[in-house]
Scaffold this active site. Structure first.
Site, PDB file in Angstrom:
ATOM      1  N   ARG A   1     -35.510  12.174  17.739  1.00  0.00           N
ATOM      2  CA  ARG A   1     -34.089  11.978  17.467  1.00  0.00           C
ATOM      3  C   ARG A   1     -33.353  13.334  17.424  1.00  0.00           C
ATOM      4  O   ARG A   1     -33.836  14.314  17.970  1.00  0.00           O
ATOM      5  CB  ARG A   1     -33.941  11.170  16.169  1.00  0.00           C
TER       6      ARG A   1
ATOM      7  N   GLU B   1     -45.251  11.245   2.938  1.00  0.00           N
ATOM      8  CA  GLU B   1     -43.858  11.100   3.406  1.00  0.00           C
ATOM      9  C   GLU B   1     -43.850  10.070   4.539  1.00  0.00           C
ATOM     10  O   GLU B   1     -44.679  10.147   5.455  1.00  0.00           O
ATOM     11  CB  GLU B   1     -43.385  12.469   3.913  1.00  0.00           C
TER      12      GLU B   1
ATOM     13  N   HIS C   1     -41.406   7.964   7.419  1.00  0.00           N
ATOM     14  CA  HIS C   1     -40.146   7.686   8.119  1.00  0.00           C
ATOM     15  C   HIS C   1     -40.368   6.515   9.047  1.00  0.00           C
ATOM     16  O   HIS C   1     -41.368   6.484   9.791  1.00  0.00           O
ATOM     17  CB  HIS C   1     -39.677   8.904   8.925  1.00  0.00           C
TER      18      HIS C   1
ATOM     19  N   TYR D   1     -34.177   0.928  13.212  1.00  0.00           N
ATOM     20  CA  TYR D   1     -34.967   0.710  11.994  1.00  0.00           C
ATOM     21  C   TYR D   1     -35.614  -0.678  11.921  1.00  0.00           C
ATOM     22  O   TYR D   1     -36.312  -0.970  10.946  1.00  0.00           O
ATOM     23  CB  TYR D   1     -34.093   0.949  10.753  1.00  0.00           C
TER      24      TYR D   1
ATOM     25  N   ASN E   1     -39.950   7.823   1.228  1.00  0.00           N
ATOM     26  CA  ASN E   1     -39.063   7.939   2.390  1.00  0.00           C
ATOM     27  C   ASN E   1     -37.752   8.484   1.839  1.00  0.00           C
ATOM     28  O   ASN E   1     -36.921   7.723   1.338  1.00  0.00           O
ATOM     29  CB  ASN E   1     -38.845   6.596   3.071  1.00  0.00           C
TER      30      ASN E   1
ATOM     31  N   ARG F   1     -28.102  -3.264   9.610  1.00  0.00           N
ATOM     32  CA  ARG F   1     -27.423  -2.397  10.571  1.00  0.00           C
ATOM     33  C   ARG F   1     -28.489  -1.659  11.376  1.00  0.00           C
ATOM     34  O   ARG F   1     -29.604  -1.469  10.921  1.00  0.00           O
ATOM     35  CB  ARG F   1     -26.521  -1.364   9.862  1.00  0.00           C
TER      36      ARG F   1
ATOM     37  N   PRO G   1     -31.297   7.331   0.342  1.00  0.00           N
ATOM     38  CA  PRO G   1     -29.993   6.733   0.594  1.00  0.00           C
ATOM     39  C   PRO G   1     -29.904   5.893   1.864  1.00  0.00           C
ATOM     40  O   PRO G   1     -30.481   6.250   2.895  1.00  0.00           O
ATOM     41  CB  PRO G   1     -29.049   7.942   0.698  1.00  0.00           C
ATOM     42  N   ASN G   2     -29.184   4.799   1.717  1.00  0.00           N
ATOM     43  CA  ASN G   2     -28.836   3.854   2.793  1.00  0.00           C
ATOM     44  C   ASN G   2     -29.990   2.934   3.188  1.00  0.00           C
ATOM     45  O   ASN G   2     -29.764   1.991   3.954  1.00  0.00           O
ATOM     46  CB  ASN G   2     -28.291   4.593   4.029  1.00  0.00           C
TER      47      ASN G   2
ATOM     48  N   ALA H   1     -32.034  10.550   4.399  1.00  0.00           N
ATOM     49  CA  ALA H   1     -31.306  11.777   4.799  1.00  0.00           C
ATOM     50  C   ALA H   1     -31.610  12.961   3.881  1.00  0.00           C
ATOM     51  O   ALA H   1     -31.491  14.127   4.310  1.00  0.00           O
ATOM     52  CB  ALA H   1     -29.814  11.503   4.835  1.00  0.00           C
TER      53      ALA H   1
HETATM   54  O1  CA2 Z   1     -36.650   6.956   9.883  1.00  0.00           O
HETATM   55  C1  CA2 Z   1     -36.469   7.015   8.665  1.00  0.00           C
HETATM   56  O2  CA2 Z   1     -37.092   6.312   7.862  1.00  0.00           O
HETATM   57  C2  CA2 Z   1     -35.397   7.939   8.094  1.00  0.00           C
HETATM   58  O3  CA2 Z   1     -35.890   8.501   6.875  1.00  0.00           O
HETATM   59  C3  CA2 Z   1     -34.192   7.069   7.827  1.00  0.00           C
HETATM   60  C4  CA2 Z   1     -32.962   7.857   7.361  1.00  0.00           C
HETATM   61  C5  CA2 Z   1     -32.676   9.038   8.285  1.00  0.00           C
HETATM   62  O4  CA2 Z   1     -31.625   9.818   7.745  1.00  0.00           O
HETATM   63  C6  CA2 Z   1     -33.894   9.903   8.475  1.00  0.00           C
HETATM   64  O5  CA2 Z   1     -33.583  10.942   9.382  1.00  0.00           O
HETATM   65  C7  CA2 Z   1     -35.058   9.086   9.038  1.00  0.00           C
HETATM   66  C8  CA2 Z   1     -31.726   6.952   7.354  1.00  0.00           C
HETATM   67  C9  CA2 Z   1     -31.852   5.741   6.520  1.00  0.00           C
HETATM   68  C10 CA2 Z   1     -30.626   4.918   6.738  1.00  0.00           C
HETATM   69  O6  CA2 Z   1     -31.016   3.590   6.852  1.00  0.00           O
HETATM   70  C11 CA2 Z   1     -30.152   2.725   7.434  1.00  0.00           C
HETATM   71  C12 CA2 Z   1     -30.601   1.446   7.570  1.00  0.00           C
HETATM   72  C13 CA2 Z   1     -29.804   0.511   8.163  1.00  0.00           C
HETATM   73  C14 CA2 Z   1     -28.551   0.851   8.598  1.00  0.00           C
HETATM   74  C15 CA2 Z   1     -28.104   2.142   8.455  1.00  0.00           C
HETATM   75  C16 CA2 Z   1     -28.903   3.085   7.865  1.00  0.00           C
END
Ligand code: CA2
Length: 149
Positions: A108, A99, A101, A24, A75, A19, A11-12, A78
């Protein structure tokens, strides 16, 4: 051993590049897919690249991979920290699971330090930015070749 690799994104991650670039980076998911496809061609891997904001869709892709794939790169975003259902699905898949990230989750918040998926993954890559996907593909190519030989 099949050279088909599922690259699954949670997700996201569809918002990448739009963002929170300080966490990221600036690349979009489409950029990552393009780079993965270019490397996969070099490594002679076939890719299925997917993203979903819905847990069940990720589970369904893992089930599809069970019949066909030589590896999964995931990946879970969340869902990493919450989903026993994704872990259970991965536990039904025998070939390698890596996996990924983008951020270093260990640097974090504490709630990101635990991963259900890591209890199944054969390798975990965190904090290498979007390059982590490419490193994961190189690793699965090696693992697939080791099994073939
Ligand atoms: O670091 C990563 O790849 C994560 O899997 C990214 C997840 C986070 O919940 C994990 O703890 C670590 C979040 C992905 C959300 O991606 C966004 C991208 C742009 C703007 C907002 C969120």
């Amino acid at each position: 051993m099949s050279r088909l690799v599922y690259v699954l994104n949670g997700p996201n991650l569809n918002l990448l590049g739009r963002r929170q670039p300080h966490i990221y980076g600036h690349e979009t998911l489409a950029d990552i897919e393009r780079e993965c496809r270019a490397l996969a061609a070099e490594l002679k891997l076939e890719l299925r690249f997917h993203q979903s904001n819905r847990e069940y869709e990720i589970i369904d892709w893992i089930h599809q991979a069970r019949d066909a794939a030589g590896a999964i790169v995931i990946n879970p975003a969340a869902f990493t920290h919450t989903s026993v259902a994704i872990l259970d699905a991965l536990n039904t898949f025998d070939p390698p699971v890596i996996e990924v990230h983008i951020s270093n989750v260990h640097k974090r918040e504490a709630f990101r330090h635990h991963s259900f998926v890591s209890t199944r993954a054969d390798g975990v890559i965190a904090g290498f930015g979007t390059q982590g996907y490419l490193l994961a593909l190189r690793r699965v190519a090696t693992l697939i070749e080791d099994k073939a030989g």
